[in-house]
Design an enzyme around this catalytic site. Structure first.
Site, PDB file in Angstrom:
ATOM      1  N   GLY A 208      20.792  53.934  48.075  1.00 37.30           N
ATOM      2  CA  GLY A 208      19.875  53.297  47.136  1.00 37.30           C
ATOM      3  C   GLY A 208      18.567  52.930  47.804  1.00 37.30           C
ATOM      4  O   GLY A 208      18.066  53.640  48.685  1.00 37.30           O
ATOM      5  N   SER A 209      18.019  51.793  47.426  1.00 31.11           N
ATOM      6  CA  SER A 209      16.659  51.433  47.847  1.00 31.11           C
ATOM      7  C   SER A 209      16.513  51.111  49.329  1.00 31.11           C
ATOM      8  O   SER A 209      15.390  51.012  49.828  1.00 31.11           O
ATOM      9  CB  SER A 209      16.166  50.238  47.024  1.00 31.11           C
ATOM     10  OG  SER A 209      16.075  50.595  45.655  1.00 31.11           O
ATOM     11  N   THR A 210      17.632  50.945  50.057  1.00 35.67           N
ATOM     12  CA  THR A 210      17.504  50.679  51.493  1.00 35.67           C
ATOM     13  C   THR A 210      16.912  51.877  52.240  1.00 35.67           C
ATOM     14  O   THR A 210      16.494  51.746  53.397  1.00 35.67           O
ATOM     15  CB  THR A 210      18.872  50.334  52.124  1.00 35.67           C
ATOM     16  OG1 THR A 210      19.818  51.364  51.802  1.00 35.67           O
ATOM     17  CG2 THR A 210      19.382  49.001  51.612  1.00 35.67           C
TER      18      THR A 210
ATOM     19  N   LYS B 177      14.177  53.464  51.160  1.00 38.39           N
ATOM     20  CA  LYS B 177      12.749  53.567  50.847  1.00 38.39           C
ATOM     21  C   LYS B 177      11.830  53.372  52.058  1.00 38.39           C
ATOM     22  O   LYS B 177      10.818  54.077  52.180  1.00 38.39           O
ATOM     23  CB  LYS B 177      12.391  52.589  49.726  1.00 38.39           C
ATOM     24  CG  LYS B 177      12.949  53.033  48.366  1.00 38.39           C
ATOM     25  CD  LYS B 177      12.748  51.989  47.286  1.00 38.39           C
ATOM     26  CE  LYS B 177      13.365  52.469  45.972  1.00 38.39           C
ATOM     27  NZ  LYS B 177      13.331  51.431  44.921  1.00 38.39           N
TER      28      LYS B 177
END
Length: 569
Positions: free
Chosen positions: A291-293, A295
């Site tokens: 997920g967003s980790t 980015k």
């Protein structure tokens, strides 16, 4: 009689000596002392305690019983009263033996009858010396004992997934006990001894093979940090009714793993209650979509590919991005965002647009150099390589989804290792589970200025108004990233099944520690990494900083003053 004695002495001496040796001369196995497993400060994590295993020679038992009957019988073949008394005493001792062993009625007699032709059957394994002595004191024919060792784990379940455990034969079957079994086990020895009729040791005759004790193993784990990490993880997993959870605490400079904890756990000292499904060292064995980790790594890859600069802005309006039938969405229209705010707001649209600017080959090469799709080789057994498909197979949707953490998978350890890039000005330091005595050999992944830029951007995540505000620590600057990913089940993403995570570095001005935390399927509403996992990160990181006596880098500050004021009230 003199002729008979002479005959036996001269012509039968060898045969008689051989028969005596069969009954008295034994080759005894000397079990090796298994090496200790210790933490980085030489505190014991696994030690061996002396125990005894009690066995019986059924053939000898029945032979002795028959000798009582035959040797003490009257000429008319009736058993004498003396023989009957001995038989009665033997039966009483057998009853006491069965009761001490905790066997059911008739169980011991059945065991002896079924193995009457055998010369060795265990009655109890790894008993305490006191219990073994009480069994031997009953003087039941054919019953003897041998020295062994039993493994004991002082930290029990708090470090069970790292250490693992040994089986009844003292052979490692899980964790470090298994992966380093040959080093820890040593080699058993053998010696010839003389025993009496009750199998008691009379004399050592000679050493046949020398016993070689096992070697000690020192891990990078700090038991103080490990205990706190496990305690906090366990509390939150139970409180949030999560399916599972994991924590990794990494020394960002050396790559040494200071803590590695998982839930659900198990107590390796209570073998009868062990459940195989709880053995998994999820932090290194299980891969998940980050997920967003991911980015910060997306932005880092784009900076290295020189498709953007650290000061560019990304237009995320109207809050979604249509890619064929796939729609990438943000919670709302954030408008134009700087790269700092792309991370702070965790904009999927912003991350997708950054990823689409890159050539897929350059994006893949960066992720691969950061350790994705590769086994970390930290020293932990059964590490996953995760999932990173080859760039030639990436379509436009894949390119975009990889930018915000979907379509690829990593272990929590891989993710923590990748973040060492930001702690060491672009150098990836490999994760290690064994204590390091030499300086780590890292690999440069990106330019120092780009790594510093991304680290600065991540500090915007851990501020008021950002997704990671609950990860703040009084007196310390923190850089980090939240993550929330829907689970892919039966070919569709389930919004009711989530993996939530947070990974961060502190002190951000000169990172010393990396803490990565993930929860699998917490059963609460509004399950996000910022809401559920960031507070866990804050507790684990702050306690770790205190244990290592790492000085604050944000004092005096308004935030620290506020924290002190709240604490004083």
């Amino acid at each position: 009689m003199l002729l008979r004695a002479g005959y036996l002495e001269v012509f039968q001496q060898s045969w008689l000596q051989a028969q005596a040796d069969k009954r008295q001369l034994r080759t005894m196995t000397i079990p090796p002392y298994r090496g200790m497993i210790m933490d980085r400060n030489d505190e014991a994590l696994a030690i061996s305690s002396p125990v005894e295993s009690v066995w019986v020679d059924p053939s000898k038992f029945f032979m002795e019983r028959n000798l009582i009957r035959e040797g003490l019988s009257d000429p008319d073949e009736k058993i004498s009263s003396a023989a009957q008394n001995q038989l009665d005493e033997l039966d009483v001792n057998l009853l006491k033996l069965r009761e001490t062993l905790g066997m059911k009625k008739g169980g011991l007699s059945k065991l002896l009858r079924e193995n009457s032709a055998k010369q060795f059957v265990y009655l109890v394994r790894q008993a305490s010396p006191e219990k073994a002595k009480s069994l031997l004191d009953l003087k039941v024919p054919g019953v003897g004992s041998q020295n062994e060792y039993r493994r004991f784990y002082p930290m029990a379940e708090a470090i069970s997934h790292v250490i693992g455990f040994t089986n009844i034969e003292d052979t490692g079957v899980e964790g470090i006990e298994r992966s380093m079994n040959e080093l820890l086990a040593g080699q058993q020895g053998k010696k010839k001894v003389i025993q009496d009729g009750a199998s008691r040791l009379i004399e050592d005759v000679e050493q046949v093979e020398r016993m070689i004790p096992g070697q000690d193993v020192s891990l990078s784990i700090d038991r103080r940090i490990q205990y706190q990490a496990y305690k906090i993880l366990k509390e939150q997993v139970h409180q949030l009714s999560a399916k599972a959870g994991s924590v990794v605490v990494l020394d960002s400079r050396t790559g040494e793993i200071l803590a590695l904890a998982n839930m659900p756990g198990f107590n390796p000292n209570a073998r009868s209650k062990l459940k195989a499904q709880n053995y998994r060292n999820r932090a290194v064995m299980d891969a998940f979509e980050p997920g967003s980790t991911i980015k910060p790594l997306t932005i880092a890859a784009a900076l290295e590919a020189r498709v953007i600069g650290p000061n560019v802005s990304i237009n995320t309006s109207p809050g979604h991005l249509q890619l064929g039938k796939t729609k990438v969405q943000d919670p709302r229209d954030y408008g134009t965002l700087t790269l700092d705010m792309v991370l702070a707001k965790s904009s999927n649209v912003g991350a997708s647009k950054v990823a689409l600017l890159m050539d897929p080959k350059e994006h893949w090469k960066f992720l691969n150099r950061a350790g994705f799709g590769l086994r970390p080789n930290s020293g932990a057994p059964a590490e996953t390589i995760g999932g990173l498909s080859y760039y030639e197979d990436w379509g436009k949707v894949d390119r975009a989804s990889h930018g915000y953490g979907y379509g690829l998978s990593v272990s929590l350890l891989q993710l923590a290792q990748a973040y060492t890039i930001f702690a060491n000005e672009g150098i990836l330091v490999p994760a290690r589970l064994l204590k390091q005595t030499d300086a780590p050999v890292g690999q440069r992944i990106m330019k120092p200025e780009n790594a510093r830029a991304v680290l600065r951007m991540m500090t915007a995540v851990v501020k008021e108004g950002a997704t990671g505000k609950l990860a703040m620590i009084g007196g310390y600057k923190v850089a980090g990233k939240t993550g929330t990913a829907f689970k892919y089940i039966n070919k569709k993403y389930r919004k009711d099944r989530r993996v939530v995570s947070f990974i961060g570095l502190a002190p951000a001005s000169d990172p010393r520690l990396i803490v990565a935390v993930t929860l699998d399927e917490p059963r609460v509403e509004r399950a996000t990494g910022g809401r559920l996992v960031a507070p866990m990160f804050s507790k684990i990181m702050s306690s770790s900083l205190r244990v290592l006596d790492i000085p604050p880098d944000d004092l005096p500050s308004k935030r620290a003053a506020t924290a002190l004021k709240v604490g004083g009230s």
